[in-house]
Design an enzyme around this catalytic site. Structure first.
Site, PDB file in Angstrom:
ATOM      1  CG  ASN A 152      -0.210  -0.219   2.520  1.00  0.00           C
ATOM      2  OD1 ASN A 152       0.453  -1.242   2.690  1.00  0.00           O
ATOM      3  ND2 ASN A 152      -0.326   0.708   3.453  1.00  0.00           N
ATOM      4  CB  SER A 200     -11.279  -2.387   1.326  1.00  0.00           C
ATOM      5  OG  SER A 200     -12.026  -1.407   2.007  1.00  0.00           O
ATOM      6  N   GLY A 201     -14.010  -1.910  -0.512  1.00  0.00           N
ATOM      7  CA  GLY A 201     -14.720  -1.165  -1.535  1.00  0.00           C
ATOM      8  C   GLY A 201     -14.179   0.217  -1.817  1.00  0.00           C
ATOM      9  CB  CYS A 326      -3.925   2.732   8.933  1.00  0.00           C
ATOM     10  SG  CYS A 326      -5.268   2.193   7.856  1.00  0.00           S
TER      11      CYS A 326
END
Length: 394
Positions: A152, A200-201, A326
């Site tokens: 990510n 994840s959407g 995050c």
């Protein structure tokens, strides 16, 4: 703000208009609980099944192997915790990497406190797992290997097919966190020997608060949320029908546009990388040069502090990040950048730019020109840079 160039699509994406349109009726008109028996509500159960079909079709999976969750973090937690519980009688060893998302790393730490042993694999300077290291780490007690499909932060794509083959040859479950990769690159669960996959959407122009866990038929996975019969008794709770519909619409859209988006984004990504590397000295590209997500550019600038860089970019209407959303409140440098061998002072000067299908060449030019100006200003205020230049000139 007059100008806005959004280059933080790895953190979240804009929900596509057609996705929002597909969701709206399920808030106000078709709002029934899918578990109710009357036809007004029971129709929503069929709608949910239709979204499973869409996702399964993209992955080459079966519809009954798709389980809806509240997002990627929940799916990661479920995969690791439930697999550890279900296969604990076979062994207590799990293999993952040092560059995983914290949804994996913190879950692994949680399991370590409960008697499981976890091996955290090193990666090379490009962020790739070394297959020989993986093979050496396997023990008779190894029950699960979890390696993210693509990172990510630095965008590096792992050798997932080879990792899956190694896992299956040894009879070990293989999970991949595909939150960043799903919808960006083609993924076929059988070809890659994947037993579980998280997605994840909101990373693919869908809504936030919805995701899924693919669980291959035959894998023993315990229930994650208790209290109802939803998700074939494995995840209790009234289904998020609007979110599921939005996820299905986003997945359908992503699959239809994937090739075209990847071609456009990778060209712009390469243009960005080439300009930054050629025009800004003492700069490093983080991640593999070619085996990376189409929309990811990650750089480290010596003698520059990442937070100051982000603030000054924001002042020019550019939305970027220094790493995972995050951990954006953390003062520590990225664990991913440290894992690929960067020293703390360089890791602190990192910048992640993640493009979308709406990004233009003009945007890239504006960003690079702004970066050159900002990096120059910050370095001119840096005593370390001043000392370095004096030594260079001797």
């Amino acid at each position: 703000m007059e100008k806005l160039i959004y280059l933080d699509n790895a953190a979240t994406t804009k929900t596509a208009p057609e996705v929002v349109e597909a969701m709206l009726p399920y808030f106000t008109e078709k709002f029934g609980n899918p578990s109710s028996v009357y036809s007004f509500a029971a129709g929503n159960k069929e709608v949910i099944s239709g979204q499973r079909d869409i996702i399964a079709g993209v992955l080459g999976a079966k519809s009954n192997e798709i389980y809806f969750t509240a997002g990627g973090s929940e799916a990661d937690n479920w995969a690791l915790k439930a697999a550890a519980e279900a296969y604990g009688d076979k062994g207590n060893h799990i293999i993952t990497t040092k560059i995983e998302h914290h949804a994996i790393l913190h879950t692994a730490e949680y399991l370590e406190k409960r008697g499981f042993e976890v091996t955290y694999l090193d990666v090379d300077e490009d962020g790739k797992v070394k297959l020989d290291d993986l093979k050496k780490a396997i023990r008779p007690t190894t029950i699960l290997i979890s390696v993210m499909f693509a990172n990510n932060e630095i965008g590096t794509i792992q050798p997932i097919r080879e990792i899956g083959e190694i896992a299956h040859e040894k009879g070990i479950l293989f999970h991949t966190d595909a939150v960043q990769a799903f919808g960006q690159v083609p993924i076929h669960v059988d070809e890659y020997h994947i037993d579980m996959l998280s997605a994840s959407g909101h990373k693919l122009n869908g809504p936030k608060g919805i995701g899924f866990l693919y669980i291959r038929k035959g894998v023993k996975i315990r229930s994650f949320v208790h209290g109802g019969a939803q998700e074939r008794k494995r995840r209790a709770g009234t289904e998020n029908v609007p979110g599921i519909v939005g996820l299905g619409a986003a997945v359908k859209r992503a699959a239809a546009t994937m090739a075209e988006r990847a071609e456009k984004e990778s060209k712009l990504r390469d243009y960005l990388i080439e300009r930054v590397m050629e025009e800004i000295p003492y700069c490093r590209l983080n991640g593999h040069r070619t085996d990376r997500l189409p929309n990811n550019g990650n750089f480290s600038f010596q003698f520059v502090e990442g937070e100051s860089l982000l603030i000054m970019l924001d002042g020019k209407g550019i939305c970027a990040s220094s790493g995972s959303a995050c951990t954006s409140g953390s003062l520590d440098p990225s664990h991913v950048l440290l894992a690929i061998g960067l020293p703390h002072e360089i890791a602190h000067g990192s910048l992640r730019l993640t493009l979308s299908e709406e990004t233009t060449k003009e945007d890239m030019d504006y960003v690079v020109d702004s970066l050159k100006e900002i990096v120059g200003k910050l370095r001119n205020m840096s005593p370390l840079y001043e000392d370095f230049m004096k030594k260079e000139q001797k």
